[in-house]
Design a protein around this motif. Structure first.
Motif, PDB file in Angstrom:
ATOM      1  N   GLN A  75       0.825  -1.189   0.000  1.00  0.00           N
ATOM      2  CA  GLN A  75       0.000   0.000   0.000  1.00  0.00           C
ATOM      3  C   GLN A  75       0.867   1.249   0.000  1.00  0.00           C
ATOM      4  OE1 GLN A  75      -2.606  -0.360   3.393  1.00  0.00           O
ATOM      5  NE2 GLN A  75      -4.078  -1.605   2.259  1.00  0.00           N
ATOM      6  N   ALA A  76       0.316   2.324  -0.505  1.00  0.00           N
ATOM      7  CA  ALA A  76       1.023   3.597  -0.490  1.00  0.00           C
ATOM      8  C   ALA A  76       1.476   3.932   0.926  1.00  0.00           C
ATOM      9  CB  ALA A  76       0.137   4.705  -1.041  1.00  0.00           C
ATOM     10  N   GLY A  77       2.705   4.403   1.027  1.00  0.00           N
ATOM     11  CA  GLY A  77       3.291   4.693   2.319  1.00  0.00           C
ATOM     12  C   GLY A  77       4.088   3.550   2.905  1.00  0.00           C
ATOM     13  N   GLY A  78       3.975   2.387   2.323  1.00  0.00           N
ATOM     14  CA  GLY A  78       4.690   1.229   2.810  1.00  0.00           C
ATOM     15  C   GLY A  78       6.107   1.160   2.301  1.00  0.00           C
ATOM     16  N   SER A  79       6.767   0.050   2.626  1.00  0.00           N
ATOM     17  CA  SER A  79       8.171  -0.134   2.294  1.00  0.00           C
ATOM     18  C   SER A  79       8.413  -1.503   1.689  1.00  0.00           C
ATOM     19  CB  SER A  79       9.048   0.011   3.540  1.00  0.00           C
ATOM     20  OG  SER A  79       8.948   1.308   4.107  1.00  0.00           O
TER      21      SER A  79
END
Length: 132
Positions: free
Chosen positions: A13-17
């Motif tokens: 998800q967006a914001g993840g790594s």
């Protein structure tokens, strides 16, 4: 003759790594310029990051502006590996990511390779998908 194999891709998800890994065959890994490129859907392959053996046996690193502060390239010469740590991922980071190596021709100085033509060996690529 040098073979590169990427791993560590996937969907986040967006914001993840994510951390991508690339392992290389052959000798003289420590003196090779290593890079990461990516190819978003419908677009050309583009430079992401590179690391090279430069002045005073220092390893330099450089990045495309859009990933500075979010991505970190690193290498473990004992493992013939290069990594790309990707934080704060955005949907526009979605692409097939490729590991690349040069031919160990003696790169030195502050110039860095950001053109695909400057690399000689490529991995098969690995998908990174970032959902919104």
């Amino acid at each position: 003759q040098v073979q590169l194999v990427e791993s560590g891709g996937g969907l986040v998800q967006a914001g993840g790594s994510l951390r991508l890994s690339c392992t290389a065959s052959g000798r003289t890994f420590s003196s090779r310029t290593m890079g990461w490129f990516r190819q978003p859907p419908g677009k050309e392959r583009e430079f992401v990051a590179t690391t090279w053996w430069g002045y005073g046996s220092i390893y330099y690193a450089e990045y495309v502006d859009s990933v500075k502060g979010r991505f970190t390239i690193s290498r473990d010469n004992a493992k013939n590996a290069v990594y790309l740590q990707m934080n704060s991922l955005k949907p526009e980071d979605t692409a097939v990511y490729y590991c690349a190596a040069d031919a160990d021709r003696g790169h030195s100085g502050t110039y860095y390779y950001r053109l695909k033509e400057e690399y000689d060996y490529w991995g098969q690529g690995i998908q990174v998908t970032v959902s919104s």
